[in-house]
Write a protein that holds these residues in place. Structure first.
Motif, PDB file in Angstrom:
ATOM      1  N   ASP A  88      -4.045  -5.914 -50.199  1.00 52.89           N
ATOM      2  CA  ASP A  88      -2.602  -6.126 -50.320  1.00 52.89           C
ATOM      3  C   ASP A  88      -2.064  -5.179 -51.379  1.00 52.89           C
ATOM      4  OD1 ASP A  88      -2.498  -8.091 -48.406  1.00 52.89           O
ATOM      5  OD2 ASP A  88      -2.881  -9.708 -49.829  1.00 52.89           O
ATOM      6  N   PRO A  89      -0.783  -4.815 -51.251  1.00 50.40           N
ATOM      7  CA  PRO A  89      -0.194  -3.873 -52.226  1.00 50.40           C
ATOM      8  C   PRO A  89      -0.357  -4.393 -53.651  1.00 50.40           C
ATOM      9  CG  PRO A  89       1.287  -4.267 -50.402  1.00 50.40           C
ATOM     10  CD  PRO A  89       0.181  -5.252 -50.244  1.00 50.40           C
TER      11      PRO A  89
ATOM     12  N   ARG B 218      -1.443  -0.442 -47.061  1.00 55.39           N
ATOM     13  CA  ARG B 218      -0.675  -1.242 -46.099  1.00 55.39           C
ATOM     14  C   ARG B 218       0.266  -2.163 -46.861  1.00 55.39           C
ATOM     15  NH1 ARG B 218      -2.596  -6.637 -45.135  1.00 55.39           N
ATOM     16  NH2 ARG B 218      -4.483  -7.110 -46.351  1.00 55.39           N
ATOM     17  N   ALA B 219       1.412  -2.413 -46.267  1.00 49.56           N
ATOM     18  CA  ALA B 219       2.350  -3.382 -46.835  1.00 49.56           C
ATOM     19  C   ALA B 219       1.833  -4.799 -46.564  1.00 49.56           C
ATOM     20  CB  ALA B 219       3.733  -3.181 -46.244  1.00 49.56           C
ATOM     21  N   SER B 220       2.398  -5.743 -47.299  1.00 50.51           N
ATOM     22  CA  SER B 220       1.893  -7.120 -47.198  1.00 50.51           C
ATOM     23  C   SER B 220       2.085  -7.716 -45.811  1.00 50.51           C
ATOM     24  CB  SER B 220       2.578  -8.000 -48.251  1.00 50.51           C
ATOM     25  OG  SER B 220       3.989  -7.953 -48.083  1.00 50.51           O
ATOM     26  N   ASP B 221       3.074  -7.211 -45.061  1.00 50.12           N
ATOM     27  CA  ASP B 221       3.319  -7.776 -43.732  1.00 50.12           C
ATOM     28  C   ASP B 221       2.702  -6.945 -42.615  1.00 50.12           C
ATOM     29  OD1 ASP B 221       4.987  -5.650 -44.234  1.00 50.12           O
ATOM     30  OD2 ASP B 221       6.671  -6.464 -43.079  1.00 50.12           O
TER      31      ASP B 221
END
Length: 563
Positions: free
Chosen positions: A203-204, A113-116
């Motif tokens: 987080d990435p 997943r991307a951070s946002d």
């Protein structure tokens, strides 16, 4: 006959026992290995449902494609990917009870997943009656069920979930856990992972995790292990569940994976590697056959033990009479005579004459087991009608076996068996026990030639032209590509033995081979492991070089040339 040559009976019994055991093992075990996933090669071995696909050499259970700028992070998506054929999980059902199969599977997952992004919802390892995916199985349903089917005994599935979204209505422990599920997304047992330093969707950049799922059909115990990729299998499992799969699964069921995203929860649910082995019991109709095979194996074992005892007595007596060397010679000759189409034996004096008494000027080179000499052999050919006998001369290469290399006899016999069966326009034929030149420059030039054909898209032109078009093109292409993969100059890049067997048998597609031959590079010498690898590679190459030099092994006896 046993008293004269007991080794003949031993050889026959060992061959019979090996064939029976091999048949029983291969028919009773099923396995596959995917080191990576390639669209064209692996789609026929897998069934795809929902939003699943192959992309970037991985199974994408929820979308990640370059086709749509937004589809790669699609909301409310679900997908399933299952192996294309089912496996039988038990046999028997009557008064004699039943037997459950055992299996072991290993896979590598990455939940990115991307951070946002708000992570959700997760993926699952799945055993199910088919590959179909329920409608509206996105969100919390993980591609397993939906609101109307969840919990139904008609689902007939067992799953290990890797959940990244806490659902209060089904009493999930947290946003980061694994669970053991039967016919429902409501876990029978759920284990939080934070205390094990495992974060499924961090987080990435994302993290690859290796998972082992082991099931013992005798104890009915299922165990799940998990660790970051590259680490060894832990000593203790995360999950320990006792389950009789017969109570929940269809007798023939499929292995695979399922996953889903929600709204606004999104993530990329990927499987990067997958291997599985199942002890697939034979069906009821073949039980009688297996009893006969088992009886045959037992009888063979008893006979071999008896013969070995007899041979031991004979061997001791012969050793006492100082005849052990003659016995070994007899055994070597006997083994050679079993080679199909074995050429004639040459008298030692014939080869001595052909090589000018093994003169130094006739020396071609020195390889494994002895020295190779050039020779001119006189062959007398008698006409079929019994008429005039003609004499022809043939240039040969003769390898004089060194008595100092007697310990290498078994290696040489194995090598002779292989080269005797080789036929190729660029290889010199074996004409007598046992002669051949497979010189390094011939091998290396031949491999480069096949690489050139592969680069130009003409690899099938490497097939022996004498076959014409009388061969299976797909099989020839498979074996040629496998050969190129096995000729990689760095041994660690070559396919593993298990993978080679599966490719040859057709269980796996041919390997992906680049159009250009890889260049050899020395491994790093900075660590002990890499140094050991370099020395091992060099030693392996030296042995290969020596064996390609093998032509004729000679041992002088009283009247004939023996191998």
């Amino acid at each position: 006959m046993a008293a004269q040559n007991p080794y003949s009976i031993i050889a026959l019994l060992i061959i019979m026992l090996f064939n029976l055991a091999h048949l029983a093992f291969t028919d009773n075990m099923s396995s596959f290995t995917f080191e990576r996933f390639v669209d064209d090669d692996h789609e026929k071995l897998l069934s795809f449902r929902g939003n699943s696909s192959i992309y970037l050499e991985a199974l994408q259970l929820t979308p990640e494609t370059p086709n749509d700028a937004h589809s790669w992070k699609q909301k409310n998506a679900s997908g399933r990917i299952m192996y294309h054929k089912p496996f039988r999980f038990w046999i028997g059902d009557g008064g004699d009870g039943y037997r459950l199969a055992s299996f072991n599977t290993t896979f590598v997952i990455n939940i990115y997943r991307a951070s946002d992004w708000e992570a959700g919802n997760g993926l699952a390892f799945l055993i199910a009656p088919n590959a179909s995916i329920p409608e509206a199985s996105y969100g919390q349903y993980l591609g397993l069920t939906n609101a109307s089917t969840d919990g139904s005994t008609a689902n007939h599935f067992v799953a290990i979930e890797f959940d990244t979204e806490k659902q209060d209505d089904i009493e999930d422990p947290d946003h980061n856990h694994i669970g053991f599920n039967i016919n429902s997304i409501r876990s029978k047992n759920a284990i939080p992972l934070d205390k094990y330093n495992i974060i499924l969707s961090p987080d990435p950049p994302g993290v690859n995790y290796t998972v082992w799922v082991d099931y013992n059909g005798t104890s009915k115990l299922m165990q799940v292990y998990m660790v970051k990729e590259g680490n060894q299998k832990p000593g203790e499992p995360l999950l320990n569940e006792t389950i009789d799969l017969k109570e929940y699964l269809k007798q023939e069921s499929y292995f695979g994976f399922a996953a889903s995203t929600g709204d606004p929860q999104i993530e990329l649910n990927c499987v990067l590697k997958w291997s599985l082995q199942i002890n697939n019991q034979p069906d009821d109709e073949n039980d009688e056959k297996w009893w006969k095979i088992g009886a045959g194996v037992c009888v063979s074992v008893v006979m071999i033990i008896f013969i070995f005892v007899v041979c031991g007595v004979v061997f001791v007596r012969r050793k006492r009479s100082k005849a052990s060397l003659e016995e070994a010679t007899e055994f070597g000759s006997y083994i050679l005579k079993w080679l199909p189409g074995m050429p004639r034996e040459f008298k030692y004096k014939e080869l001595k004459k052909a090589t000018s008494n093994f003169h130094e000027s006739m020396k071609l080179g020195e390889g494994g087991f002895g020295i190779v000499y050039k020779g001119v052999l006189l062959l007398n050919d008698k006409a079929d009608d019994g008429g005039t006998t003609t004499t022809t001369t043939t240039e040969i290469a003769v390898k004089k076996f060194s008595r100092d290399s007697i310990k290498s006899k078994d290696d040489f016999l194995a090598e002779l068996t292989i080269i005797h069966h080789l036929r190729h326009k660029n290889l010199v034929r074996l004409v007598g026990p046992g002669t051949k030149i497979r010189h390094n420059q011939h091998l290396y030039s031949m491999v480069d030639w096949v690489w050139t054909l592969h680069r130009d898209g003409r690899i099938l032109e490497a097939v022996d032209e004498n076959l014409g078009n009388n061969f299976v093109h797909d099989e020839a292409n498979r074996l040629l590509l496998l050969g190129l993969a096995c000729s990689h100059p760095i041994d660690s890049e070559r396919p593993k033995t298990e993978t080679i067997i599966q490719i040859v048998s057709g269980t796996l597609p041919p390997p992906h081979v680049p159009p250009f031959k890889p260049a050899f590079t020395w491994p790093s010498m900075s660590t002990t492991d890499s140094t050991t690898g370099s020395l091992s590679s060099t030693t392996s190459s030296s042995r290969s070089y020596a064996r390609t030099q093998s032509v004729i092994k000679l041992r002088r006896t009283s009247s004939s040339l023996q191998v």
